[in-house]
Each structure stands twice: as structure tokens, then as C-alpha cells.
Design a protein around this motif. Structure first.
Motif, short mmCIF file in Angstrom:
data_model
loop_
_atom_site.label_atom_id
_atom_site.label_comp_id
_atom_site.label_asym_id
_atom_site.label_seq_id
_atom_site.Cartn_x
_atom_site.Cartn_y
_atom_site.Cartn_z
N ALA A 49 23.02 19.89 -7.43
CA ALA A 49 22.49 18.53 -7.46
C ALA A 49 23.60 17.52 -7.16
O ALA A 49 23.39 16.56 -6.41
CB ALA A 49 21.85 18.24 -8.81
N ALA A 50 24.78 17.74 -7.71
CA ALA A 50 25.89 16.81 -7.48
C ALA A 50 26.29 16.80 -6.00
O ALA A 50 26.57 15.75 -5.43
CB ALA A 50 27.08 17.18 -8.35
N GLY A 51 26.30 17.97 -5.36
CA GLY A 51 26.66 18.05 -3.95
C GLY A 51 25.63 17.37 -3.06
O GLY A 51 25.97 16.66 -2.12
N VAL A 52 24.35 17.58 -3.36
CA VAL A 52 23.28 16.94 -2.59
C VAL A 52 23.37 15.42 -2.76
O VAL A 52 23.25 14.67 -1.79
CB VAL A 52 21.90 17.46 -3.03
N ALA A 53 23.60 14.97 -3.98
CA ALA A 53 23.70 13.53 -4.24
C ALA A 53 24.89 12.93 -3.49
O ALA A 53 24.77 11.86 -2.88
CB ALA A 53 23.83 13.28 -5.74
N ARG A 54 26.03 13.62 -3.52
CA ARG A 54 27.23 13.11 -2.84
C ARG A 54 26.99 12.98 -1.34
O ARG A 54 27.34 11.98 -0.73
CB ARG A 54 28.41 14.03 -3.14
N ARG A 55 26.38 14.01 -0.73
CA ARG A 55 26.13 13.96 0.72
C ARG A 55 25.12 12.87 1.08
O ARG A 55 25.17 12.31 2.17
CB ARG A 55 25.65 15.32 1.20
N ALA A 56 24.20 12.56 0.18
CA ALA A 56 23.18 11.54 0.47
C ALA A 56 23.64 10.14 0.08
O ALA A 56 22.94 9.17 0.34
CB ALA A 56 21.89 11.88 -0.27
N GLY A 57 24.81 10.02 -0.56
CA GLY A 57 25.29 8.71 -0.98
C GLY A 57 24.55 8.17 -2.18
O GLY A 57 24.41 6.96 -2.34
N VAL A 58 24.05 9.06 -3.04
CA VAL A 58 23.29 8.69 -4.23
C VAL A 58 24.10 9.08 -5.45
O VAL A 58 24.77 10.12 -5.45
CB VAL A 58 21.93 9.44 -4.23
N HIS A 59 24.04 8.29 -6.49
CA HIS A 59 24.71 8.65 -7.73
C HIS A 59 24.01 9.88 -8.31
O HIS A 59 22.78 9.93 -8.34
CB HIS A 59 24.65 7.48 -8.73
N PRO A 60 24.77 10.88 -8.76
CA PRO A 60 24.15 12.11 -9.28
C PRO A 60 23.14 11.86 -10.40
O PRO A 60 22.12 12.54 -10.47
CB PRO A 60 25.33 12.94 -9.78
N GLN A 61 23.40 10.89 -11.26
CA GLN A 61 22.48 10.63 -12.37
C GLN A 61 21.11 10.18 -11.86
O GLN A 61 20.09 10.51 -12.45
CB GLN A 61 23.07 9.58 -13.32
N LEU A 62 21.10 9.46 -10.74
CA LEU A 62 19.84 9.03 -10.16
C LEU A 62 19.04 10.25 -9.67
O LEU A 62 17.83 10.34 -9.88
CB LEU A 62 20.09 8.06 -9.01
N LEU A 63 19.74 11.21 -9.06
CA LEU A 63 19.06 12.43 -8.60
C LEU A 63 18.53 13.23 -9.78
O LEU A 63 17.43 13.76 -9.74
CB LEU A 63 20.00 13.28 -7.76
N TYR A 64 19.31 13.30 -10.87
CA TYR A 64 18.82 13.99 -12.07
C TYR A 64 17.59 13.29 -12.66
O TYR A 64 16.68 13.94 -13.16
CB TYR A 64 19.93 14.11 -13.13
N THR A 65 17.55 11.97 -12.58
CA THR A 65 16.36 11.23 -13.04
C THR A 65 15.15 11.59 -12.19
O THR A 65 14.06 11.82 -12.72
CB THR A 65 16.63 9.71 -12.97
N TRP A 66 15.33 11.67 -10.89
CA TRP A 66 14.23 12.04 -10.00
C TRP A 66 13.78 13.48 -10.28
O TRP A 66 12.59 13.78 -10.23
CB TRP A 66 14.63 11.89 -8.55
N ARG A 67 14.72 14.37 -10.57
CA ARG A 67 14.36 15.76 -10.89
C ARG A 67 13.52 15.80 -12.17
O ARG A 67 12.55 16.54 -12.26
CB ARG A 67 15.62 16.61 -11.06
#
Length: 142
Positions: A49-67
């Protein structure tokens, strides 16, 4: 750091300063399709998740919220990316003495789900909507 231009203008009076911000907006909005795409990618084997967030320019916590929203059913994932079944591992049972007086209630077509100390046996006569409700209830308990 945002790019900005400073303009100073005088009109026979006091100096006024105007700053024009030219950088990206501070808060970006994402469509549900973009969110679902990133969540689905972060759930694939071999992706973090952290790698996907970094490549997309999104804060990892935001991606975890979406998950979390996808897990709770508030964000719909594309049907191709949703894991419908968990991997099944067959473990042979140890040889136990067979008690002929005890009837078995497990038919050959029954499905047995074991989660820790919970054992759920679903027979062939159970309607599909009831099975779906049971699975949803088990997901909420996790």
C-alpha cells in the motif's frame, strides 16, 4: 514548496504587495474510480500500500482510509479486482475411532467454514442470500 510570483505596484501611494500562487491546489479530490483503482492495485499480491501510494503521489494514510471504506462497503471495487474466495488448505484429519452410534450431520455437499474456534456448516438447502448475509456478518466481526 509552491511556486509564486510577487508583484509590487505603486500608484503614487503606499506600496501594495500582491502574491499570485501558481502551484498545485493544496487539496486534491479523487473520483471513486481513481480511489477504487488504487485500492485494487494495493491489494494485489506483490504490491504494498505504501509503494502504491508513493507512486500515485498520495499520502499512505489516505490510501489506508480508502481500503477501510472498501472493506466496509462504502467504496465499490471493480468486480475483477475483488477477491471473492480465500485460499483453501486441505489438512488431513487424524485417524479417529468411528462411533457408529453417533449420526453425522455433515452431508457430502455441505460447506464448512472454520475461523478460529468458530465452525460454520452451510447445507445445500440454505438460500444464497442467507449465505451472503452470514459472510457479511462474519466480515464485520473481523
Amino acid at each position: 514548496m509552491q511556486d509564486f510570483a510577487t508583484i509590487e505596484a505603486t500608484n503614487a501611494g503606499p506600496v501594495r504587495r500582491v502574491e499570485l500562487l501558481c502551484g498545485p491546489a493544496r487539496r486534491r479530490t479523487y473520483s471513486d474510480v481513481e480511489k477504487a483503482s488504487l485500492v485494487a492495485k494495493s491489494l494485489r499480491p506483490g504490491f504494498s500500500a505504501a509503494g502504491v501510494a508513493r507512486r500515485a503521489g498520495v499520502h499512505p494514510q489516505l490510501l489506508y482510509t480508502w481500503r477501510r471504506q472498501a472493506r466496509d462497503g462504502r467504496l465499490a471495487l471493480p468486480a475483477d479486482d475483488v477477491a471473492m474466495f480465500a485460499a483453501v488448505v486441505a489438512v488431513p484429519e487424524p485417524d479417529a475411532p468411528v462411533d457408529v452410534d453417533t449420526p453425522t450431520c455433515e452431508a457430502a455437499d455441505d460447506v464448512v467454514i472454520e475461523l478460529g474456534d468458530l465452525r460454520l456448516r452451510i447445507g445445500t438447502g440454505v438460500p444464497a442470500d442467507r449465505v451472503a448475509a452470514l459472510v457479511a456478518a462474519l466480515r464485520e466481526r473481523r
